[in-house]
Design a protein around this motif. Structure first.
Motif, PDB file in Angstrom:
ATOM      1  N   GLN A   1       0.679  -1.311   0.145  1.00 25.87           N
ATOM      2  CA  GLN A   1       0.181   0.087   0.130  1.00 25.87           C
ATOM      3  C   GLN A   1       0.975   1.373   0.096  1.00 25.87           C
ATOM      4  OE1 GLN A   1      -2.352   0.740   3.595  1.00 25.87           O
ATOM      5  NE2 GLN A   1      -3.984   1.683   2.421  1.00 25.87           N
ATOM      6  N   GLY A   2       2.038   1.192   0.834  1.00 24.97           N
ATOM      7  CA  GLY A   2       2.858   2.443   0.798  1.00 24.97           C
ATOM      8  C   GLY A   2       3.476   2.697  -0.501  1.00 24.97           C
ATOM      9  N   ARG A   3       4.028   1.473  -0.942  1.00 22.71           N
ATOM     10  CA  ARG A   3       4.650   1.416  -2.274  1.00 22.71           C
ATOM     11  C   ARG A   3       4.021   2.053  -3.322  1.00 22.71           C
ATOM     12  NH1 ARG A   3       7.074  -4.019  -4.736  1.00 22.71           N
ATOM     13  NH2 ARG A   3       8.805  -3.825  -3.103  1.00 22.71           N
ATOM     14  N   SER A   4       2.679   1.638  -3.320  1.00 20.20           N
ATOM     15  CA  SER A   4       1.778   2.134  -4.514  1.00 20.20           C
ATOM     16  C   SER A   4       1.498   3.550  -4.337  1.00 20.20           C
ATOM     17  CB  SER A   4       0.249   1.799  -4.391  1.00 20.20           C
ATOM     18  OG  SER A   4      -0.541   1.981  -5.308  1.00 20.20           O
ATOM     19  N   ARG A   5       1.631   4.122  -2.932  1.00 18.91           N
ATOM     20  CA  ARG A   5       1.309   5.656  -2.730  1.00 18.91           C
ATOM     21  C   ARG A   5       2.607   6.109  -3.058  1.00 18.91           C
ATOM     22  NH1 ARG A   5      -2.097  10.088  -1.383  1.00 18.91           N
ATOM     23  NH2 ARG A   5      -0.661  11.648  -0.274  1.00 18.91           N
ATOM     24  N   GLY A   6       3.661   5.603  -2.884  1.00 19.36           N
ATOM     25  CA  GLY A   6       5.099   6.242  -3.214  1.00 19.36           C
ATOM     26  C   GLY A   6       5.229   6.427  -4.547  1.00 19.36           C
ATOM     27  N   LEU A   7       4.856   5.168  -5.359  1.00 17.78           N
ATOM     28  CA  LEU A   7       4.912   5.281  -6.934  1.00 17.78           C
ATOM     29  C   LEU A   7       4.202   6.517  -7.675  1.00 17.78           C
ATOM     30  CD1 LEU A   7       5.120   1.397  -7.494  1.00 17.78           C
ATOM     31  CD2 LEU A   7       7.039   3.267  -7.922  1.00 17.78           C
ATOM     32  N   ILE A   8       3.295   6.745  -7.080  1.00 17.40           N
ATOM     33  CA  ILE A   8       2.246   7.489  -7.580  1.00 17.40           C
ATOM     34  C   ILE A   8       2.766   9.121  -7.223  1.00 17.40           C
ATOM     35  CG2 ILE A   8      -0.141   8.838  -7.613  1.00 17.40           C
ATOM     36  CD1 ILE A   8      -1.332   6.006  -7.175  1.00 17.40           C
ATOM     37  N   VAL A   9       3.144   9.274  -6.140  1.00 17.45           N
ATOM     38  CA  VAL A   9       3.587  10.456  -5.808  1.00 17.45           C
ATOM     39  C   VAL A   9       5.022  10.731  -6.719  1.00 17.45           C
ATOM     40  CG1 VAL A   9       5.164  11.824  -4.062  1.00 17.45           C
ATOM     41  CG2 VAL A   9       2.977  10.488  -3.346  1.00 17.45           C
ATOM     42  N   GLU A  10       5.910   9.517  -6.830  1.00 13.17           N
ATOM     43  CA  GLU A  10       6.941   9.963  -7.648  1.00 13.17           C
ATOM     44  C   GLU A  10       6.777  10.252  -8.950  1.00 13.17           C
ATOM     45  OE1 GLU A  10      10.538   8.832  -7.259  1.00 13.17           O
ATOM     46  OE2 GLU A  10      10.546   8.381  -5.137  1.00 13.17           O
ATOM     47  N   ALA A  11       5.808   9.430  -9.521  1.00 10.93           N
ATOM     48  CA  ALA A  11       5.467   9.722 -11.068  1.00 10.93           C
ATOM     49  C   ALA A  11       4.999  11.145 -11.231  1.00 10.93           C
ATOM     50  CB  ALA A  11       4.293   8.729 -11.386  1.00 10.93           C
ATOM     51  N   CYS A  12       3.813  11.373 -10.308  1.00  8.79           N
ATOM     52  CA  CYS A  12       3.386  12.928 -10.626  1.00  8.79           C
ATOM     53  C   CYS A  12       4.573  13.871 -10.435  1.00  8.79           C
ATOM     54  CB  CYS A  12       2.314  13.191  -9.601  1.00  8.79           C
ATOM     55  SG  CYS A  12       0.877  11.969  -9.830  1.00  8.79           S
ATOM     56  N   ALA A  13       5.424  13.747  -9.502  1.00 10.39           N
ATOM     57  CA  ALA A  13       6.218  14.693  -9.223  1.00 10.39           C
ATOM     58  C   ALA A  13       7.494  14.884 -10.601  1.00 10.39           C
ATOM     59  CB  ALA A  13       7.329  14.271  -7.985  1.00 10.39           C
ATOM     60  N   HIS A  14       7.863  13.626 -11.046  1.00  9.98           N
ATOM     61  CA  HIS A  14       8.565  13.561 -12.095  1.00  9.98           C
ATOM     62  C   HIS A  14       7.761  14.313 -13.298  1.00  9.98           C
ATOM     63  CE1 HIS A  14      10.916  10.430  -9.872  1.00  9.98           C
ATOM     64  NE2 HIS A  14      11.120  11.612  -9.243  1.00  9.98           N
ATOM     65  N   ALA A  15       6.757  14.051 -13.652  1.00  7.55           N
ATOM     66  CA  ALA A  15       5.852  14.704 -14.661  1.00  7.55           C
ATOM     67  C   ALA A  15       5.885  15.954 -14.510  1.00  7.55           C
ATOM     68  CB  ALA A  15       4.574  14.028 -14.871  1.00  7.55           C
ATOM     69  N   VAL A  16       5.625  16.687 -13.364  1.00 10.26           N
ATOM     70  CA  VAL A  16       5.462  17.931 -13.219  1.00 10.26           C
ATOM     71  C   VAL A  16       6.838  18.434 -13.538  1.00 10.26           C
ATOM     72  CG1 VAL A  16       5.320  19.941 -11.315  1.00 10.26           C
ATOM     73  CG2 VAL A  16       3.788  17.870 -11.630  1.00 10.26           C
TER      74      VAL A  16
ATOM     75  N   LEU B   1      -4.369   7.114 -11.174  1.00 16.13           N
ATOM     76  CA  LEU B   1      -2.883   7.879 -11.509  1.00 16.13           C
ATOM     77  C   LEU B   1      -3.429   9.070 -12.523  1.00 16.13           C
ATOM     78  CD1 LEU B   1      -0.028   8.306 -11.784  1.00 16.13           C
ATOM     79  CD2 LEU B   1      -0.041   6.296 -13.569  1.00 16.13           C
ATOM     80  N   GLY B   2      -4.160   8.916 -13.256  1.00 23.93           N
ATOM     81  CA  GLY B   2      -4.595  10.005 -14.377  1.00 23.93           C
ATOM     82  C   GLY B   2      -5.128  11.240 -13.803  1.00 23.93           C
ATOM     83  N   LYS B   3      -5.934  11.123 -12.711  1.00 25.67           N
ATOM     84  CA  LYS B   3      -6.625  12.211 -12.169  1.00 25.67           C
ATOM     85  C   LYS B   3      -5.474  12.969 -11.329  1.00 25.67           C
ATOM     86  CE  LYS B   3     -11.187   9.972 -11.837  1.00 25.67           C
ATOM     87  NZ  LYS B   3     -12.228   9.422 -10.734  1.00 25.67           N
ATOM     88  N   ASN B   4      -4.873  12.030 -10.397  1.00 24.54           N
ATOM     89  CA  ASN B   4      -3.658  12.819  -9.563  1.00 24.54           C
ATOM     90  C   ASN B   4      -2.858  13.574 -10.540  1.00 24.54           C
ATOM     91  OD1 ASN B   4      -4.376  12.402  -6.694  1.00 24.54           O
ATOM     92  ND2 ASN B   4      -4.512  10.123  -7.340  1.00 24.54           N
ATOM     93  N   LEU B   5      -2.355  12.891 -11.852  1.00 20.80           N
ATOM     94  CA  LEU B   5      -1.409  13.545 -12.729  1.00 20.80           C
ATOM     95  C   LEU B   5      -2.101  14.895 -13.052  1.00 20.80           C
ATOM     96  CD1 LEU B   5       1.174  13.731 -14.503  1.00 20.80           C
ATOM     97  CD2 LEU B   5      -0.244  12.259 -16.076  1.00 20.80           C
ATOM     98  N   ALA B   6      -3.558  14.815 -13.555  1.00 22.82           N
ATOM     99  CA  ALA B   6      -4.240  15.963 -14.093  1.00 22.82           C
ATOM    100  C   ALA B   6      -4.121  17.432 -13.068  1.00 22.82           C
ATOM    101  CB  ALA B   6      -5.373  15.695 -14.603  1.00 22.82           C
ATOM    102  N   ARG B   7      -4.424  16.805 -11.658  1.00 21.79           N
ATOM    103  CA  ARG B   7      -4.323  17.919 -10.730  1.00 21.79           C
ATOM    104  C   ARG B   7      -3.003  18.457 -10.396  1.00 21.79           C
ATOM    105  NH1 ARG B   7      -7.252  13.234  -7.668  1.00 21.79           N
ATOM    106  NH2 ARG B   7      -9.536  13.817  -8.115  1.00 21.79           N
ATOM    107  N   SER B   8      -2.027  17.553 -10.503  1.00 21.48           N
ATOM    108  CA  SER B   8      -0.670  17.842 -10.290  1.00 21.48           C
ATOM    109  C   SER B   8      -0.103  18.919 -11.369  1.00 21.48           C
ATOM    110  CB  SER B   8       0.226  16.792  -9.959  1.00 21.48           C
ATOM    111  OG  SER B   8       0.039  15.922  -9.053  1.00 21.48           O
TER     112      SER B   8
ATOM    113  N   LYS C   1      -2.788  13.097   2.635  1.00 21.17           N
ATOM    114  CA  LYS C   1      -2.936  14.375   1.462  1.00 21.17           C
ATOM    115  C   LYS C   1      -3.324  13.816   0.025  1.00 21.17           C
ATOM    116  CE  LYS C   1       0.846  16.596   4.033  1.00 21.17           C
ATOM    117  NZ  LYS C   1       2.230  17.451   3.968  1.00 21.17           N
ATOM    118  N   GLU C   2      -3.682  14.879  -0.455  1.00 20.57           N
ATOM    119  CA  GLU C   2      -3.847  14.836  -1.904  1.00 20.57           C
ATOM    120  C   GLU C   2      -2.492  14.722  -2.486  1.00 20.57           C
ATOM    121  OE1 GLU C   2      -6.694  14.397  -4.131  1.00 20.57           O
ATOM    122  OE2 GLU C   2      -8.297  14.366  -2.486  1.00 20.57           O
ATOM    123  N   ILE C   3      -2.193  14.227  -3.634  1.00 17.13           N
ATOM    124  CA  ILE C   3      -0.810  14.212  -4.239  1.00 17.13           C
ATOM    125  C   ILE C   3      -0.592  15.576  -4.506  1.00 17.13           C
ATOM    126  CG2 ILE C   3       0.260  13.069  -6.168  1.00 17.13           C
ATOM    127  CD1 ILE C   3      -0.619  10.898  -4.313  1.00 17.13           C
ATOM    128  N   ALA C   4      -1.231  16.086  -5.219  1.00 14.37           N
ATOM    129  CA  ALA C   4      -0.891  17.631  -5.474  1.00 14.37           C
ATOM    130  C   ALA C   4      -0.275  18.532  -4.157  1.00 14.37           C
ATOM    131  CB  ALA C   4      -1.986  18.355  -6.135  1.00 14.37           C
TER     132      ALA C   4
END
Length: 361
Positions: free
Chosen positions: A27-42, A89-96, A208-211
């Motif tokens: 669960q923590g890994r999944s959360r971390g991967l989404i945070v990392e993915a959005c950060a690097h895309a930003v 992932l797509g929604k959090n990416l869009a928000r970020s 927290k929300e990813i953004a």
């Protein structure tokens, strides 16, 4: 006050048997991967936006070489970003992207099988529809956030509509880069690769929300490409791919290789240590030999652009930049500070950075 906040029976893990709780680390890994993915895309979109701004300020006076017609017209508009697939992932990416780059709502479009559920983004003015061909024909960057089972059919659908200058950025980890290249019949692809430890640190801002999490300095430092903090490590080839993608953008605009180098230095090495003022010679600076072979340099006419680089090959093989990047600690340090500065945070007090002018991103 939330009366239910600390109620044990409402927690996710309450009904999980003790012998199965070992797997909660996923669960923590999944959360971390989404945070990392959005950060690097930003981060990637911030740098690409900056590069496009510089290209608009310095239009090319160099005739484009003969080549495919899709390289013949420079696109001087704002960066246009498309997202295919808008699940978690797509929604959090869009928000970020909207909040942190920030991408204007007119420059973001989403293609999803269920656009009717994307009311949140439609209210903001983001165009949401189900038409992948329309999306890739419009966008400068396309993020693939679909399920692995959906990707083969999507690739077959969009491959004929992809412009050569469009950057496809894939988050579908189950599909390897060589396989994705084959499916799309395309080379302008970026695919970050993450390596996970078995027990990632619990620093990813679970409540927290990813953004919002990406505005936490602790989390941003953990997502830094050179940081092992958090138990998730990004392959350094991603940074290499970003640099070559920037050079491709310059080539698409007919920029001579000498000017392209200057622009890439302005974007990627725009944040410096105060020590750089005293020791300018030791301050890293990209040179032509960092990106192409010596034999190619000998035959490169002064005003010609760089060649068009295969980004899949850049991420899968050794390049002229690979050895330079891995051995140059000063370069890694400067890229680290650039990453921090992009999110508005600073390194430790003993490593304060010096931005050229105000914040560059």
């Amino acid at each position: 006050m939330d009366m239910l906040a600390d109620l044990e029976s409402l927690k996710f893990e309450y009904e999980i048997p003790e012998e199965d709780r070992f797997w909660l680390y996923l669960q923590g890994r999944s959360r971390g991967l989404i945070v990392e993915a959005c950060a690097h895309a930003v981060f990637f979109c911030k740098l690409l936006c900056k590069l496009r701004e510089l290209l608009d300020e310095n239009p090319s006076s160099v005739p484009l070489p003969e080549g495919p017609p899709d390289l013949a017209t420079a696109d001087d508009e704002k960066l246009k970003v498309g997202i295919i697939g808008c699940g978690h992932l797509g929604k959090n990416l869009a928000r970020s992207l909207l909040q942190l780059v920030p991408i204007p709502v007119s420059s973001l479009r989403i293609s999803s099988r269920r656009p009717e559920v994307l009311v949140e983004f439609q209210k903001l003015g983001v165009r949401c529809f189900y038409h992948n061909l329309n999306l890739v024909g419009w966008a400068n960057v396309v993020f693939l956030c679909c399920l692995p089972s959906q990707l083969p059919s999507i690739c077959i659908e969009i491959q004929s509509s992809l412009e050569k200058t469009c950057i496809v950025y894939s988050f579908v980890t189950a599909i390897s880069l060589p396989r994705l290249k084959l499916l799309l019949n395309y080379t302008n692809i970026l695919r970050p690769q993450y390596q996970c430890g078995q027990d990632p640190d619990r620093i990813w801002g679970a409540n927290k929300e990813i953004a919002a999490a990406l505005q936490d300095p602790v989390i941003i430092r953990a997502t830094c490409p050179y940081s092992p903090t958090g138990g998730i490590i990004l392959n350094s080839k991603w940074l290499e791919g970003m640099l070559y993608a920037a050079l491709n953008t310059c080539t698409a605009n007919g920029i001579a290789h000498s000017q392209a180098l200057r622009l890439v230095n302005q974007v990627f090495l725009s944040v410096h240590l105060k020590e750089c003022e005293r020791h300018k010679k030791s301050c890293p600076k990209f040179q032509i030999k960092d990106f192409v072979s010596k034999s190619y340099i000998k035959n490169l006419v002064k005003q010609r652009p760089f060649p068009w680089f295969d980004l899949t090959a850049v991420q899968l093989r050794e390049t002229p930049f690979s050895q330079q990047h891995s051995a140059d600690s000063a370069l890694q340090e400067h890229l680290t500070y650039l990453y921090y500065d992009a999110f508005g945070i600073t390194p430790a007090k003993e490593q304060r950075l010096l931005s050229l002018g105000s914040s560059v991103l």
